[in-house]
Design an enzyme around this catalytic site. Structure first.
Site, mmCIF file in Angstrom:
data_model
loop_
_atom_site.group_PDB
_atom_site.id
_atom_site.type_symbol
_atom_site.label_atom_id
_atom_site.label_comp_id
_atom_site.label_asym_id
_atom_site.label_seq_id
_atom_site.Cartn_x
_atom_site.Cartn_y
_atom_site.Cartn_z
ATOM 1 N N GLN A 131 3.035 41.272 -26.343
ATOM 2 C CA GLN A 131 3.770 40.476 -25.371
ATOM 3 C C GLN A 131 5.021 39.876 -25.999
ATOM 4 O O GLN A 131 4.941 39.256 -27.052
ATOM 5 C CB GLN A 131 2.796 39.360 -24.918
ATOM 6 C CG GLN A 131 3.336 38.357 -23.964
ATOM 7 C CD GLN A 131 2.180 37.619 -23.265
ATOM 8 O OE1 GLN A 131 1.011 37.922 -23.447
ATOM 9 N NE2 GLN A 131 2.508 36.629 -22.466
ATOM 10 N N GLY A 132 6.180 40.060 -25.379
ATOM 11 C CA GLY A 132 7.414 39.506 -25.937
ATOM 12 C C GLY A 132 8.047 38.491 -24.993
ATOM 13 O O GLY A 132 9.004 38.802 -24.290
ATOM 14 N N TYR A 133 7.506 37.304 -24.974
ATOM 15 C CA TYR A 133 8.023 36.244 -24.103
ATOM 16 C C TYR A 133 8.760 35.168 -24.913
ATOM 17 O O TYR A 133 9.924 34.906 -24.714
ATOM 18 C CB TYR A 133 6.880 35.589 -23.324
ATOM 19 C CG TYR A 133 6.499 36.273 -22.028
ATOM 20 C CD1 TYR A 133 6.821 37.603 -21.783
ATOM 21 C CD2 TYR A 133 5.807 35.573 -21.046
ATOM 22 C CE1 TYR A 133 6.463 38.228 -20.605
ATOM 23 C CE2 TYR A 133 5.441 36.192 -19.850
ATOM 24 C CZ TYR A 133 5.774 37.515 -19.633
ATOM 25 O OH TYR A 133 5.415 38.102 -18.458
ATOM 26 N N SER A 134 8.034 34.558 -25.851
ATOM 27 C CA SER A 134 8.580 33.395 -26.559
ATOM 28 C C SER A 134 9.690 33.792 -27.509
ATOM 29 O O SER A 134 9.691 34.882 -28.068
ATOM 30 C CB SER A 134 7.474 32.708 -27.364
ATOM 31 O OG SER A 134 6.488 32.205 -26.521
ATOM 32 N N SER A 168 1.266 38.223 -30.761
ATOM 33 C CA SER A 168 0.015 38.696 -31.347
ATOM 34 C C SER A 168 -0.017 40.220 -31.259
ATOM 35 O O SER A 168 0.545 40.800 -30.328
ATOM 36 C CB SER A 168 -1.186 38.191 -30.556
ATOM 37 O OG SER A 168 -1.055 36.845 -30.269
ATOM 38 N N GLU A 251 -2.784 36.360 -16.384
ATOM 39 C CA GLU A 251 -3.281 35.754 -17.613
ATOM 40 C C GLU A 251 -4.256 34.625 -17.303
ATOM 41 O O GLU A 251 -5.148 34.327 -18.085
ATOM 42 C CB GLU A 251 -2.098 35.221 -18.434
ATOM 43 C CG GLU A 251 -2.486 34.799 -19.833
ATOM 44 C CD GLU A 251 -1.264 34.570 -20.711
ATOM 45 O OE1 GLU A 251 -0.201 34.225 -20.183
ATOM 46 O OE2 GLU A 251 -1.382 34.736 -21.928
#
Lengths: 395, 390, 395, 390
Positions: A131-134, A168, A251
């Site tokens: 996951q590439g959000y932050s 992660s 989520e």
């Protein structure tokens, strides 16, 4: 509202149990109870093989519609599956981001072509996602995303530049979904795109972040002219915010149930330890164990109430409390585990900085109230979106 | 009754702060964390030579400084601020206090010069780890001709590994406690250092198998030492409380500084009221803990001068250790939270404070443990059986 | 720093003890242990007589300089006095606002004429004072004061119009010190004056506020063209903020010691009850009693550290925690008292809504975290003034 | 397994909310608080006639509605929101459940029509107030010819004053428990109402002196009723939890509304982050409490249908009562704080919620009490003596 379990559900339960009994054996026996929080990076290759074994048995992605390779399992059945999986000591899932986040998002928002390209890899345990959000300067505030995506006029290909953090599984994954700014100069929620980016390419560098546990559960991911085909953009180039929000809805949905089963295993270990080392006699420990037990059961009923509302990822406003609730609960469990161990909790086994599962839990759970939106951000969201209080002014 | 430091004390603390800022900076702490016995012997020698703090509790007659526990508490606060890793509490506070309180002239004449020269000592008494007073002693001391034989296991002995001699508590057949001065390299003594979650506070197991002890090695002429062990546990607890106050203060300072720099949503996060209120709650606990500590330090000083009232040391230690333990855990944990993502990386130091908060919380008794001690003073024992036994 | 008590202090202690022993008897014996928090309005006339008896013995205002009729007692002696007063069960002081707030403020900022006019009445227990800071729409935010004071050009007399709230003792007092806006249109801390206003005049109406306790510890005070001589303005017409802040400094100073002694009496009652009703066996109650005991002792050492800093009302920044600390402690004690009583705590003695001392404590202490600056305001002040964090923006 | 209300249930709750908003508004509550027995009999009659809620747990065969505990819990939530003062829990839930579970045909045929007509009943069993289960019964029942004589004192009996008949638990000489249906005006029965801090929940002492009881008055044919008393205590606890969830919800709603209106420092106080975060913490507890309640209501319904697993009711009640008690105290206390000055005036209703939070917290067992029950299920008894006795 009732707690009765119907006959079909009972049959389903025994089917799950007996499949796990038969298959979580032999080469996979060593995976029992491994790979939980703080132990994610144990037996990664073996666990990928286990995912494929599950896929072969039809036990991945059971909640997906049959047309996409799932079983169309009901919420109740998914609860049952997770219960039995935990009871059998099934290892921490590596495919969970694909199965519970990326897959449902593609099913809801992806094109037929995208579904055909990516869903089978997830379902068959062959392709894994992160996951590439932050981002470093944006924290978990998607509105402040700085990663840029620029489209080449002729090829239509996107070039992605920027940095994500708290990712992660980046070292073990094949793909990362990335929220990036497609409109230069846009601010806030506008002008964002949602990209599926292959990690195995020269433009992507993954750098593990060493944490207070001595291990690296999270990574930084650097995009330096990383390439993404236009066909791997989900929704339009300005629909990234909507897609990302839907994914966050998932989520907070069914995917939480599996997490709760891991929590139950941890709590069981704490209770067993309290019984064996005599701390069960300490009334303050007893009170805290009862609190933890009640808290976890409530977490489950919270989920079931929320899931009863709808299965489309659009949860009720009560679902806004989910992250704050579980992260605080888990952090408290970590501290309780240490206090049950007492001063002995300081001693590590072996050489180096090798933490036991409960020692790791204590340190690792401090991350829970931070990544994916700190508790402070969660409280803002609850107050503003669920209670209708005024928005926090930007500077 | 006076709650103000003297000018001399203030000067000692300012000097300590300056010395430690350099001698125990992040690099020094991280180097000590991976050193063989949890600290760099050269750093300890330097402290002994330049600061002479090992001499604070050694009487002037023995070439010590003859200062007291207020000085000790203030220096420990500064050490706590800097995550200082050396054997100061174990050797220069607890072991030195034991020798000063119950050592014979001869013992003092032989031990104090060694300590002044930079050798170190540690008290070991814990045969079990759910109690922290003399009741936890399980080692035995039995007569063997003119001498004695000492046998037993000691757990969780801070800074035992690397020490030059030990003070070992043991039970005589009649149940009385004795404390023996035993060289680390004596036959039958084994010290095993353990890796620990908080790498700034090394712990070891000490095993004694048929260790020969002569009359000259027994403190207090071999008389009953149960009260002394109890008192030393309280002195240790007050010392840890001082470390905790310092660590809490530094956690608060670092977190406030960080929030003044970190920008989110277009503002420094220090400008968010939720952050400010957390910081206010942290400060309240830091200051309240400091008050509890200063009172306890004064009582410890009365104890050193043999003029504390019965129970006064125990009460002061229980109040300070319970409050400061909980405060440090809260303050450092909240600080990690205010640091956000970077707070849980190995790179930043704030997580080291958090780990030290947890390790000092349980060591020598958690908040709950010490509150129950207070409750017993205030309410009597909890269980009717104990009640009747009175 | 040391805890030793010198010979002079010991002599002082026995002098206080023996005077109280001799005088808190006869008609005054019934006042022992009365008039504490929640019981303020018992025996008011008798307690005024007791104040005069104390004054005759030279035991009011002992911390004042000798030139103003005090004894110039040291901090240590004031501590000792309060300890002995509490030990003897001395009744709640009615003169405390005059003695510990108005008097010191006049000594620091009043003119010689004002000192001569008002200090004797306070010292002799003849004239009593109350406080006019808070207003309905301003809360405890002095910067938002709306009460107006206008000066008549010819007489120089001030006319005061507005409303104050949360004024304790207004029904029993002779004077109220009032912060009012002297400059029409001024905002914030500028343009305020500090007035000493006689309550016994047509322009002043006092209206008790019935509280959740069923009693009225607080009042609203309405000023409707109330008159105040120019000579009763302390400092200049624009110095009200400075004077008011100095007074708040005194509020966090020596005056806290007397309050702590009342708290000790309450805690002692809780402990005695726990011993007698068997709840001392409950480990969670034991923990909380130990916490309360530690908390109160720390409150005392907090005060002594702060007072060691200076005796001029300008306290160290650590003093900013005082209100938040004591109000939270006291509120927790109220709840602890209820839990020690258990379900029996619900039963009231007699007819009507008559609360026992501990029942009253529970309800009354909920006001402590609100009046005089809520806990939220206190935390703002600590963060901004003691820790240097950014000020809260105004709307 | 299904956590969604049926459409019928949703309709019942909407009707309840509308009715109570009018029938139990602030004026009605304040009128009840000062009424003789803590409620206005006319209001109760109106509820029975218009809503027929007293019939929910009465079987259809006896002209009741034959609904279940999910309906009860939802209505009690609404009652909690409105501080409803009538004897609903005591009579229509607990006493009715006792009669439904253990009443003979004859007893049901005689009692249910009276309850349907608006008469009320209350269960009394507490001889002491530190235990809340059948162990608290101290009254005695001894044979006297063909009949029995019942003697004893009962404490803290909710809504006993004003009730028409009582269910009195008493111990037989062999230690077994019985429950007798006793008319309030029987010879030897005295009911004394007490003023209470929370004026919305009246409590009374019941005294029985040589009260004559016939075989026809004993529930369950006079058989052992210890388990029934335990179960009824749990049913009562779940009912209170429902009241607490409703009260918490209303405290939150009222506080959020107030903060949206109240202006300080030139802004509504709802715009301050510290206020928002308090509200978020409140909502979390309200929703978590609601989840615990709904689970417990489902288990109570299983119990009513005699299909709960052993220990299931006890566990569900302990979880719900402990969580909801603490939540209500926290939420209503925080609400008072958010109201600020006006929150502690008699004029505003929020303080009434706070008082009800405290009274329902201790009644039928505090959070700690119920957590210890859970701990015993999870860990076994705490004391070694109890452990050996197993």
């Amino acid at each position: 509202m009732n707690l009765a379990q119907n006959r079909a559900d009972e049959l389903f339960r025994s089917e799950v149990a007996s499949w796990l009994e038969q298959n979580l054996s032999g080469e996979f026996a060593q995976l029992r109870h491994r790979g939980g929080p703080g132990d994610e990076h144990s037996f990664v290759e073996e666990r990928k093989a286990w995912e494929q074994c599950m896929a072969a048995g039809g036990w991945t992605c059971i909640g997906w519609p049959e047309q996409h390779g799932g079983r169309g399992a009901s919420i109740e059945q998914q609860v049952i599956f997770n219960e039995e999986y935990a009871r059998a000591g099934g290892p921490g899932r590596i495919g969970h981001i694909g199965e519970t986040l990326m897959g449902p998002t593609l099913i809801a928002y992806g094109s037929a072509e995208q579904q055909a390209r990516y869903l089978p890899g997830i379902r068959e345990g062959r392709e894994f996602w992160c996951q590439g959000y932050s981002e470093p300067s944006a924290g978990s505030d998607l509105g402040n995303v700085k990663t840029r995506a620029e489209q080449a006029a002729e090829s239509g290909e996107w070039r992605i530049n920027g940095q994500k953090v708290w990712t992660s599984w980046a070292t073990e994954s094949n793909y990362c979904f990335v929220v990036a700014r497609t409109q230069p100069g846009s601010v806030g929620h506008k002008g964002l795109g949602f990209f599926m980016v292959a990690l195995d390419q020269p433009g992507v560098t993954v750098k593990p972040i060493e944490q207070l546990t001595g291990s690296s559960e999270f990574n930084e991911v650097f995009f330096d002219d990383a390439v993404c085909a236009d066909s791997d953009l989900v929704g339009g180039p300005e629909q990234g915010w909507q897609v990302a929000m839907a994914l966050l809805g998932f989520e907070r949905g069914v995917s939480t149930l599996g997490q709760q089963m891991l929590f139950q295993n941890e709590l069981d270990e704490v209770i067993a330890l309290a019984k064996s080392n005599g701390s069960y006699r300490d009334v303050t420990i007893r009170q805290r164990i009862a609190t933890a037990h009640t808290g976890l059961r409530i977490m489950r009923y919270n989920s079931m109430r929320m899931l009863a509302g709808g299965e489309d990822g659009s949860l009720s406003k009560e679902a806004m409390i989910y992250k704050l609730y579980w992260s605080s609960w888990h952090r408290n469990l970590g501290n309780l585990a240490m206090d049950v161990m007492g001063a002995q909790a300081q001693l590590l086994a072996g050489d180096g900085y090798q933490l036991s599962r409960l020692q790791g839990l204590f340190l690792y759970s401090r991350a829970d109230t931070i990544y994916g939106g700190t508790n402070q951000i969660q409280r803002n969201l609850i107050a503003e979106r669920a209670l209708g209080m005024p928005r926090e002014p930007r500077g | 009754m006076d709650f103000k430091f003297t000018d001399e004390q203030t000067m000692v603390f300012e000097t300590a702060a300056a010395f430690l800022a350099e001698a125990s900076d992040s690099a020094a702490v991280r180097s000590a964390m991976v050193a063989a016995n949890g600290y760099q012997p050269g750093d300890w020698q330097r402290l002994c030579e330049e600061m002479y703090w090992q001499a604070i509790l050694i009487p002037e007659a023995h070439d010590g400084l003859g200062l007291g526990f207020v000085e000790i508490a203030g220096i420990l606060e500064k050490m706590g601020e800097r995550l200082y890793c050396g054997p100061f509490i174990a050797s220069a506070v607890v072991a030195t206090s034991a020798l000063a309180a119950a050592g014979s002239d001869q013992q003092q004449a032989s031990c104090f010069p060694r300590l002044l020269a930079g050798q170190t000592a540690a008290l070991a008494y814990l045969g079990r780890s759910d109690l922290w007073d003399s009741g936890a002693v399980t080692a035995t001391l039995v007569a063997d001709g003119d001498n004695w034989r000492l046998n037993g296991d000691y757990q969780l002995v801070a800074h035992a590994a690397g020490s030059d001699f030990l003070l070992l508590a043991a039970k005589r057949p009649n149940g009385e406690l004795a404390i023996a001065i035993v060289e680390t390299d004596s036959a039958g003594v084994t010290i095993t250092g353990h890796p620990t979650m908080d790498q700034t506070r090394p712990l070891a197991t000490v095993t004694a198998v048929d260790v020969t002890v002569t009359a000259g090695q027994l403190l207090n002429s071999g008389g009953c030492c149960a009260q002394l062990v109890d008192d030393l546990a309280d002195i240790g607890a007050i010392s840890l409380a001082a470390d905790q106050v310092g660590g809490s203060q530094q956690s608060l300072t670092a977190a406030v500084d960080y929030t003044q720099e970190r920008v989110q949503f277009g503002r420094t996060i220090a400008s968010f009221q939720a952050i400010k209120h957390k910081a206010a709650d942290m400060m309240l606990k830091v200051e309240a803990g400091r008050s509890a500590l200063y009172y306890a330090a004064c009582v410890a000083e009365l104890w050193r001068q043999s003029s504390a009232a019965p129970g006064q040391l125990a009460e002061a230690a229980a109040m300070a250790k319970s409050y400061c333990s909980d405060a440090y855990y809260f303050v450092s944990g909240t600080a990690v939270q205010l640091f956000g993502g970077v707070g849980i990386t190995a790179e930043y130091d704030i997580q080291l404070y958090f780990k030290r908060a947890k390790s000092t919380e349980s060591y020598l008794g958690s908040g709950n443990y010490h509150r129950e001690r207070l409750a017993e003073q205030l309410l009597g024992p909890a269980s009717p059986a104990d009640q009747e036994a009175l």
